[in-house]
Design a protein around this motif. Structure first.
Motif, PDB file in Angstrom:
ATOM      1  N   THR A  93       0.830  -1.206   0.000  1.00 35.89           N
ATOM      2  CA  THR A  93       0.000   0.000   0.000  1.00 35.89           C
ATOM      3  C   THR A  93       0.865   1.258   0.000  1.00 35.89           C
ATOM      4  OG1 THR A  93      -1.676  -1.186   1.262  1.00 35.89           O
ATOM      5  CG2 THR A  93      -1.837   1.226   1.227  1.00 35.89           C
ATOM      6  N   VAL A  94       1.865   1.263   0.872  1.00 31.92           N
ATOM      7  CA  VAL A  94       2.767   2.418   0.976  1.00 31.92           C
ATOM      8  C   VAL A  94       3.540   2.629  -0.326  1.00 31.92           C
ATOM      9  CG1 VAL A  94       4.811   3.307   2.165  1.00 31.92           C
ATOM     10  CG2 VAL A  94       3.006   2.186   3.475  1.00 31.92           C
ATOM     11  N   MET A  95       4.098   1.555  -0.841  1.00 34.65           N
ATOM     12  CA  MET A  95       4.932   1.675  -2.044  1.00 34.65           C
ATOM     13  C   MET A  95       4.100   2.014  -3.283  1.00 34.65           C
ATOM     14  SD  MET A  95       7.920   1.396  -0.943  1.00 34.65           S
ATOM     15  CE  MET A  95       8.958   1.251  -2.386  1.00 34.65           C
ATOM     16  N   THR A  96       2.918   1.433  -3.364  1.00 33.93           N
ATOM     17  CA  THR A  96       2.065   1.689  -4.521  1.00 33.93           C
ATOM     18  C   THR A  96       1.618   3.146  -4.563  1.00 33.93           C
ATOM     19  OG1 THR A  96       1.302  -0.600  -4.494  1.00 33.93           O
ATOM     20  CG2 THR A  96      -0.040   0.975  -5.699  1.00 33.93           C
ATOM     21  N   GLU A  97       1.319   3.684  -3.390  1.00 29.07           N
ATOM     22  CA  GLU A  97       0.929   5.095  -3.318  1.00 29.07           C
ATOM     23  C   GLU A  97       2.056   5.990  -3.842  1.00 29.07           C
ATOM     24  OE1 GLU A  97      -0.786   8.257   0.040  1.00 29.07           O
ATOM     25  OE2 GLU A  97       0.458   6.556   0.627  1.00 29.07           O
ATOM     26  N   PHE A  98       3.271   5.627  -3.480  1.00 30.30           N
ATOM     27  CA  PHE A  98       4.433   6.380  -3.954  1.00 30.30           C
ATOM     28  C   PHE A  98       4.612   6.246  -5.464  1.00 30.30           C
ATOM     29  CE2 PHE A  98       9.058   6.118  -4.954  1.00 30.30           C
ATOM     30  CZ  PHE A  98       9.360   7.463  -4.827  1.00 30.30           C
ATOM     31  N   LEU A  99       4.489   5.021  -5.953  1.00 33.34           N
ATOM     32  CA  LEU A  99       4.706   4.783  -7.384  1.00 33.34           C
ATOM     33  C   LEU A  99       3.599   5.379  -8.243  1.00 33.34           C
ATOM     34  CD1 LEU A  99       5.854   1.047  -7.229  1.00 33.34           C
ATOM     35  CD2 LEU A  99       7.295   3.047  -7.635  1.00 33.34           C
ATOM     36  N   ASN A 100       2.399   5.479  -7.675  1.00 30.47           N
ATOM     37  CA  ASN A 100       1.245   5.942  -8.445  1.00 30.47           C
ATOM     38  C   ASN A 100       1.026   7.445  -8.422  1.00 30.47           C
ATOM     39  OD1 ASN A 100       0.498   3.499  -9.490  1.00 30.47           O
ATOM     40  ND2 ASN A 100      -0.927   3.032  -7.835  1.00 30.47           N
TER      41      ASN A 100
ATOM     42  N   LEU B  69      14.907   8.249 -14.483  1.00 28.20           N
ATOM     43  CA  LEU B  69      13.628   8.603 -13.864  1.00 28.20           C
ATOM     44  C   LEU B  69      13.335  10.097 -13.933  1.00 28.20           C
ATOM     45  CD1 LEU B  69      13.700   6.206 -10.787  1.00 28.20           C
ATOM     46  CD2 LEU B  69      12.438   5.940 -12.933  1.00 28.20           C
ATOM     47  N   ILE B  70      14.374  10.910 -14.128  1.00 29.57           N
ATOM     48  CA  ILE B  70      14.166  12.353 -14.294  1.00 29.57           C
ATOM     49  C   ILE B  70      14.938  12.854 -15.512  1.00 29.57           C
ATOM     50  CG2 ILE B  70      13.833  12.722 -11.810  1.00 29.57           C
ATOM     51  CD1 ILE B  70      16.656  13.891 -11.680  1.00 29.57           C
ATOM     52  N   LYS B  71      14.523  14.033 -15.955  1.00 28.48           N
ATOM     53  CA  LYS B  71      15.219  14.705 -17.045  1.00 28.48           C
ATOM     54  C   LYS B  71      15.702  16.053 -16.555  1.00 28.48           C
ATOM     55  CE  LYS B  71      11.609  14.315 -19.940  1.00 28.48           C
ATOM     56  NZ  LYS B  71      10.807  14.367 -21.193  1.00 28.48           N
ATOM     57  N   GLY B  72      16.799  16.537 -17.101  1.00 30.51           N
ATOM     58  CA  GLY B  72      17.310  17.853 -16.737  1.00 30.51           C
ATOM     59  C   GLY B  72      17.453  18.725 -17.968  1.00 30.51           C
ATOM     60  N   ASN B  73      17.038  19.972 -17.821  1.00 26.06           N
ATOM     61  CA  ASN B  73      17.067  20.898 -18.943  1.00 26.06           C
ATOM     62  C   ASN B  73      17.765  22.195 -18.522  1.00 26.06           C
ATOM     63  OD1 ASN B  73      16.398  21.752 -21.562  1.00 26.06           O
ATOM     64  ND2 ASN B  73      14.642  22.877 -20.757  1.00 26.06           N
ATOM     65  N   ILE B  83      10.163  14.916 -13.890  1.00 31.85           N
ATOM     66  CA  ILE B  83       9.997  13.468 -14.007  1.00 31.85           C
ATOM     67  C   ILE B  83      10.032  13.045 -15.478  1.00 31.85           C
ATOM     68  CG2 ILE B  83       8.408  11.538 -13.574  1.00 31.85           C
ATOM     69  CD1 ILE B  83       9.410  12.730 -10.975  1.00 31.85           C
ATOM     70  N   HIS B  84      10.713  11.976 -15.768  1.00 38.41           N
ATOM     71  CA  HIS B  84      10.674  11.390 -17.115  1.00 38.41           C
ATOM     72  C   HIS B  84       9.483  10.427 -17.154  1.00 38.41           C
ATOM     73  CE1 HIS B  84      11.590   9.276 -20.736  1.00 38.41           C
ATOM     74  NE2 HIS B  84      12.776   9.826 -20.893  1.00 38.41           N
ATOM     75  N   LYS B  85       8.361  10.942 -17.654  1.00 41.27           N
ATOM     76  CA  LYS B  85       7.088  10.214 -17.540  1.00 41.27           C
ATOM     77  C   LYS B  85       7.134   8.795 -18.087  1.00 41.27           C
ATOM     78  CE  LYS B  85       4.477  14.501 -18.088  1.00 41.27           C
ATOM     79  NZ  LYS B  85       3.399  15.183 -18.840  1.00 41.27           N
ATOM     80  N   ILE B  89       6.682   5.362 -15.843  1.00 47.50           N
ATOM     81  CA  ILE B  89       5.614   4.383 -16.055  1.00 47.50           C
ATOM     82  C   ILE B  89       6.194   2.987 -16.299  1.00 47.50           C
ATOM     83  CG2 ILE B  89       3.782   3.706 -17.677  1.00 47.50           C
ATOM     84  CD1 ILE B  89       3.205   6.796 -17.922  1.00 47.50           C
ATOM     85  N   ALA B  90       7.275   2.926 -17.066  1.00 51.03           N
ATOM     86  CA  ALA B  90       7.923   1.637 -17.326  1.00 51.03           C
ATOM     87  C   ALA B  90       8.465   1.038 -16.025  1.00 51.03           C
ATOM     88  CB  ALA B  90       9.053   1.809 -18.338  1.00 51.03           C
ATOM     89  N   MET B  91       9.086   1.895 -15.213  1.00 55.80           N
ATOM     90  CA  MET B  91       9.604   1.431 -13.915  1.00 55.80           C
ATOM     91  C   MET B  91       8.455   0.926 -13.051  1.00 55.80           C
ATOM     92  SD  MET B  91       9.512   2.488 -10.565  1.00 55.80           S
ATOM     93  CE  MET B  91       9.047   4.219 -10.699  1.00 55.80           C
ATOM     94  N   LYS B  92       7.350   1.697 -13.078  1.00 56.04           N
ATOM     95  CA  LYS B  92       6.200   1.346 -12.252  1.00 56.04           C
ATOM     96  C   LYS B  92       5.653  -0.033 -12.617  1.00 56.04           C
ATOM     97  CE  LYS B  92       2.394   3.874 -12.507  1.00 56.04           C
ATOM     98  NZ  LYS B  92       1.523   5.071 -12.359  1.00 56.04           N
ATOM     99  N   THR B  93       5.665  -0.351 -13.888  1.00 57.21           N
ATOM    100  CA  THR B  93       5.206  -1.663 -14.349  1.00 57.21           C
ATOM    101  C   THR B  93       6.049  -2.778 -13.747  1.00 57.21           C
ATOM    102  OG1 THR B  93       4.533  -0.663 -16.438  1.00 57.21           O
ATOM    103  CG2 THR B  93       4.736  -3.058 -16.400  1.00 57.21           C
TER     104      THR B  93
END
Lengths: 110, 110
Positions: A93-100, B69-73, B83-85, B89-93
């Motif tokens: 729950t904690v980690m998913t909230e962070f990732l989402n 996970l991030i981009k710098g400009n 955030i590198h969207k 999302i790929a990491m989140k998967t």
DNA sequence: TTTATTCATTGCAATATTACGATTAATATA
DNA sequence: TATATTAATCGTAATATTGCAATGAATAAA
């Protein structure tokens, strides 16, 4: 100084980082995946399965146990380990909230 | 010897542990949360926000950037981070698949 | 009781991480 | 051009992590 300044961060930020840290080694990931796969497992089986020395596995198990993600049960001379379901779900729950965290509203800067 | 034996593990296990490792410090968790909150942010603002020294923040940003996970400009003398969207999302998967391993079928050993 | 088995603990060497002062590089501005 | 601003890099000290040989503790089996 090799020491995270935890007092500068929120409890939630520290909690997330502690959970993440324990997943930050492939041996601990492998141990958890194996426990999910076969439900419960003696320490010695994990040693054969993972391929690291027994004291090393024992140390990784200790860290997982310390965070409450696994339980250990003495059975004769061996110790049977398994996932601590309730705590795993709470962690998730904690980690998913962070990732989402919502990324869709944000505007890129680059 | 302070060095993870990555060759003993699967690519997936190593990938999970690398992502987890970068979340294993509260400063990097705080940086990411701040970037989600305000969309984009100069390095200097993160220094004030987090409260660690500029070289320390810069080092944490480097790790987050290295993992994609991030981009710098660069904008004048400052650098804008976000955030590198797609990569997030790929990491989140990957991480969600690991966290969502089914626990319901398993029998406790203890 | 003796021996074997299994796992935890201890102690140590090698490496990694964290933090920051000092410096450098790059750009903006006077 | 000279100065200011911003952030990256370098160097280093302090601490943490990883891995394992050696040992210890507990139970089982002979």
């Amino acid at each position: 100084m090799g020491l995270a300044k935890t007092e500068m961060f929120t409890d939630k930020q520290n909690e997330i980082s502690l959970f993440a840290k324990v997943f930050g080694h492939p041996a601990r990931v492998a141990i958890l995946q194996h426990l999910f796969k076969i439900s419960s497992c003696a320490c010695g089986d994990l040693v054969s399965e993972i391929g690291l020395a027994q004291p090393t596995i024992s140390q990784h198990l200790k860290e997982l146990k310390h965070l409450g993600l696994i339980k250990g049960n003495v059975e004769g001379t061996s110790v049977c380990y398994c996932i601590h379901k309730e705590n795993w779900i709470a962690m998730k729950t904690v980690m998913t909230e962070f990732l989402n965290q919502d990324v869709s509203e944000n505007q890129d800067c680059c």
